[in-house]
Design an enzyme around this catalytic site. Structure first.
Site, PDB file in Angstrom:
ATOM      1  N   GLY A  12       0.831  -1.206   0.000  1.00 26.90           N
ATOM      2  CA  GLY A  12       0.000   0.000   0.000  1.00 26.90           C
ATOM      3  C   GLY A  12       0.865   1.256   0.000  1.00 26.90           C
ATOM      4  O   GLY A  12       2.100   1.185   0.052  1.00 26.90           O
ATOM      5  N   VAL A  14       1.261   3.640   2.291  1.00 23.50           N
ATOM      6  CA  VAL A  14       2.020   3.786   3.537  1.00 23.50           C
ATOM      7  C   VAL A  14       2.872   2.545   3.785  1.00 23.50           C
ATOM      8  O   VAL A  14       4.040   2.639   4.174  1.00 23.50           O
ATOM      9  CB  VAL A  14       1.061   4.036   4.730  1.00 23.50           C
ATOM     10  CG1 VAL A  14       1.818   4.031   6.049  1.00 23.50           C
ATOM     11  CG2 VAL A  14       0.318   5.366   4.540  1.00 23.50           C
ATOM     12  N   ASP A  37      -4.120 -13.036   4.369  1.00 28.40           N
ATOM     13  CA  ASP A  37      -5.271 -12.384   3.754  1.00 28.40           C
ATOM     14  C   ASP A  37      -6.197 -11.936   4.882  1.00 28.40           C
ATOM     15  O   ASP A  37      -6.652 -12.763   5.685  1.00 28.40           O
ATOM     16  CB  ASP A  37      -5.978 -13.391   2.821  1.00 28.40           C
ATOM     17  CG  ASP A  37      -7.172 -12.772   2.126  1.00 28.40           C
ATOM     18  OD1 ASP A  37      -7.561 -11.636   2.468  1.00 28.40           O
ATOM     19  OD2 ASP A  37      -7.728 -13.447   1.233  1.00 28.40           O
ATOM     20  N   TYR A  62      -9.331  -1.518   3.603  1.00 29.12           N
ATOM     21  CA  TYR A  62     -10.209  -1.297   2.443  1.00 29.12           C
ATOM     22  C   TYR A  62     -10.325   0.213   2.322  1.00 29.12           C
ATOM     23  O   TYR A  62     -10.942   0.863   3.166  1.00 29.12           O
ATOM     24  CB  TYR A  62     -11.572  -1.936   2.704  1.00 29.12           C
ATOM     25  CG  TYR A  62     -12.526  -1.877   1.534  1.00 29.12           C
ATOM     26  CD1 TYR A  62     -12.890  -3.040   0.869  1.00 29.12           C
ATOM     27  CD2 TYR A  62     -13.080  -0.680   1.106  1.00 29.12           C
ATOM     28  CE1 TYR A  62     -13.775  -3.003  -0.211  1.00 29.12           C
ATOM     29  CE2 TYR A  62     -13.958  -0.628   0.032  1.00 29.12           C
ATOM     30  CZ  TYR A  62     -14.302  -1.792  -0.613  1.00 29.12           C
ATOM     31  OH  TYR A  62     -15.174  -1.760  -1.674  1.00 29.12           O
ATOM     32  N   TYR A 100      -3.646   2.256  11.503  1.00 25.42           N
ATOM     33  CA  TYR A 100      -3.943   3.587  10.930  1.00 25.42           C
ATOM     34  C   TYR A 100      -5.446   3.789  10.779  1.00 25.42           C
ATOM     35  O   TYR A 100      -6.192   2.863  10.459  1.00 25.42           O
ATOM     36  CB  TYR A 100      -3.267   3.741   9.566  1.00 25.42           C
ATOM     37  CG  TYR A 100      -1.768   3.754   9.676  1.00 25.42           C
ATOM     38  CD1 TYR A 100      -1.082   4.917  10.036  1.00 25.42           C
ATOM     39  CD2 TYR A 100      -1.027   2.593   9.481  1.00 25.42           C
ATOM     40  CE1 TYR A 100       0.297   4.920  10.173  1.00 25.42           C
ATOM     41  CE2 TYR A 100       0.348   2.582   9.617  1.00 25.42           C
ATOM     42  CZ  TYR A 100       1.002   3.745   9.965  1.00 25.42           C
ATOM     43  OH  TYR A 100       2.364   3.748  10.115  1.00 25.42           O
ATOM     44  N   THR A 102      -8.490   7.311  10.025  1.00 27.87           N
ATOM     45  CA  THR A 102      -8.752   8.355   9.032  1.00 27.87           C
ATOM     46  C   THR A 102      -9.476   9.576   9.594  1.00 27.87           C
ATOM     47  O   THR A 102     -10.240   9.460  10.565  1.00 27.87           O
ATOM     48  CB  THR A 102      -9.606   7.736   7.893  1.00 27.87           C
ATOM     49  OG1 THR A 102     -10.040   8.770   7.011  1.00 27.87           O
ATOM     50  CG2 THR A 102     -10.845   7.036   8.426  1.00 27.87           C
ATOM     51  N   TYR A 126     -17.105   3.854   4.586  1.00 26.02           N
ATOM     52  CA  TYR A 126     -15.670   3.728   4.871  1.00 26.02           C
ATOM     53  C   TYR A 126     -15.360   4.277   6.262  1.00 26.02           C
ATOM     54  O   TYR A 126     -14.716   3.616   7.083  1.00 26.02           O
ATOM     55  CB  TYR A 126     -14.868   4.470   3.790  1.00 26.02           C
ATOM     56  CG  TYR A 126     -13.403   4.660   4.111  1.00 26.02           C
ATOM     57  CD1 TYR A 126     -12.515   3.583   4.066  1.00 26.02           C
ATOM     58  CD2 TYR A 126     -12.906   5.915   4.471  1.00 26.02           C
ATOM     59  CE1 TYR A 126     -11.172   3.763   4.362  1.00 26.02           C
ATOM     60  CE2 TYR A 126     -11.562   6.100   4.762  1.00 26.02           C
ATOM     61  CZ  TYR A 126     -10.699   5.023   4.716  1.00 26.02           C
ATOM     62  OH  TYR A 126      -9.370   5.197   5.023  1.00 26.02           O
ATOM     63  N   LYS A 130     -13.984   2.266   9.515  1.00 21.43           N
ATOM     64  CA  LYS A 130     -12.685   2.605  10.136  1.00 21.43           C
ATOM     65  C   LYS A 130     -12.886   2.933  11.620  1.00 21.43           C
ATOM     66  O   LYS A 130     -12.053   2.562  12.457  1.00 21.43           O
ATOM     67  CB  LYS A 130     -12.031   3.779   9.401  1.00 21.43           C
ATOM     68  CG  LYS A 130     -11.543   3.453   7.988  1.00 21.43           C
ATOM     69  CD  LYS A 130     -10.431   2.413   7.936  1.00 21.43           C
ATOM     70  CE  LYS A 130      -9.131   2.916   8.510  1.00 21.43           C
ATOM     71  NZ  LYS A 130      -8.058   1.865   8.391  1.00 21.43           N
TER      72      LYS A 130
END
Ligand SMILES: NC(=O)c1ccc[n+]([C@@H]2O[C@H](COP(=O)([O-])OP(=O)(O)OC[C@H]3O[C@@H](n4cnc5c(N)ncnc54)[C@H](OP(=O)(O)O)[C@@H]3O)[C@@H](O)[C@H]2O)c1
Length: 320
Positions: A12, A14, A37, A62, A100, A102, A126, A130
């Protein structure tokens, strides 16, 4: 202590940058998606129990904000269930967990920078997943750092920076949303800042007592704020003839010149997207500065660094 580090999400934005910097901190194990996974709980347990890391860093998520609206179960499995299980497993093997999150956990109505104690109220799937992922990590009983960041870009993968550069080779006019305010943050700076925090935690003691003292949620974004519109204009200003020769820029533009003449501001209502986004999601980084003694550079300085040829360090101002 030189911890064994399990890095999840090494490809990804980051995760890739972390992979580059963490080797100075400890031994990095970075399984790919075939080995670990996040949709397969058994693979999570198997890898953690085999490696028995002292530190787990979850840079996977995601992250497709619009797709998540119609794909909630999938987003929830990756953003909620998997971090919850990683945290349980971290507790089981005595590892610290870095996770992490958001700025999209907030609704954007505050009008001034959010701090960590402000109530979260996400506007989209999303953000909801999160936030639920954060809660799963907090209630696991593991030692954790939740690092909330925002508007990430990098020299690779998919992001606003690369989209603007690509569109600028195709269109004379770009229309960009001007009524969302946030802090674009360079993945490389997130990795450097994470590494700096972890070096402070793991280099001093052989046990987890320093980690235990700093457990919590921290905002970690570039200093300053801007709109997507102004960010796009700054990208095009900084993308000079010289930068077009740089390998990652040339790969993005396919060697074509930038032909955009005008960038026009439009409202979020004029740019319809499946997910609603907060109009103001600037995060105050003062808790990070108080606790760890540093702050990330301003967003436009980070962008300059992204455009700088490798090995060239632009003057990095401090914002404590
Ligand atoms: N992007 C943003 O603007 C933004 C803003 C604020 C916060 N964040 C948060 O910051 C963190 C890093 O974001 P990013 O932009 O660096 O993410 P990214 O570039 O979208 O990368 C996500 C990573 O997750 C991995 N992944 C996805 N599903 C997986 C699965 N089932 N099993 C294993 N790995 C899986 C991907 O693997 P593949 O390489 O195989 O696809 C990829 O390596 C995330 O927690 C994100 O929520 C992002």
């Amino acid at each position: 202590m030189n911890p064994t580090i399990l890095l999840v999400g090494k490809n990804g934005q980051v995760g890739y940058e972390l992979h580059g910097v963490l080797s100075g901190l400890g031994k990095v194990e970075a399984p790919d998606r075939q080995q670990l996974d996040l949709l397969n709980p058994d693979s999570i347990r198997r890898v953690v129990r085999k490696i028995r890391p002292q530190l787990i860093i979850n840079a996977a998520a995601y992250t497709a904000v619009d797709s998540a609206e119609a794909d909630e179960a999938h987003a929830r499995a990756i953003n909620v269930d998997a971090p919850g299980l990683l945290a349980e497993e971290a507790k089981r093997v005595g590892a610290g967990l870095v996770h992490y999150s958001t700025d999209y956990v907030f609704d954007g109505l505050k009008g001034e920078p959010y701090d960590e104690a402000d109530p979260a109220s996400p506007l989209n799937v999303y953000g909801r997943t999160k936030l639920a992922g954060e809660e799963a990590v907090r209630k696991s009983g593991a030692l954790y750092l939740i690092l909330r960041t925002s508007w990430i870009y990098a020299r690779r993968r998919r992001n606003f920076l690369l989209t603007v550069l690509r569109l600028a080779t195709e269109r004379e006019e770009l229309k960009i949303v001007c009524d969302q305010i946030g802090s674009p943050t360079y993945a490389s700076d997130i990795a450097t800042a994470t590494n700096r925090i972890l070096a402070g935690i793991y280099e001093r003691r052989r046990d987890m007592s320093v980690f235990a003292r700093v457990v919590g949620t921290y905002h970690m974004t570039a200093a300053g704020q801007t709109t997507w519109y102004h960010f796009a204009k700054t990208i095009l200003e900084q993308a000079s003839a010289a930068t077009l020769q740089i390998e990652w820029v040339a790969a993005t533009t396919k060697g074509r010149p930038l032909i955009t003449q005008r960038v026009l501001p439009i409202t979020s209502d004029e740019y319809r997207s499946p997910a609603r986004r907060p109009t103001y999601s600037v995060l105050s980084n003062s808790r990070l500065a108080r606790t760890f003694g540093f702050a990330l550079p301003a967003w436009d300085i980070q962008l300059q660094q992204c455009f700088a040829p490798d090995g060239i360090e632009v003057a990095r101002q401090r914002h404590v």
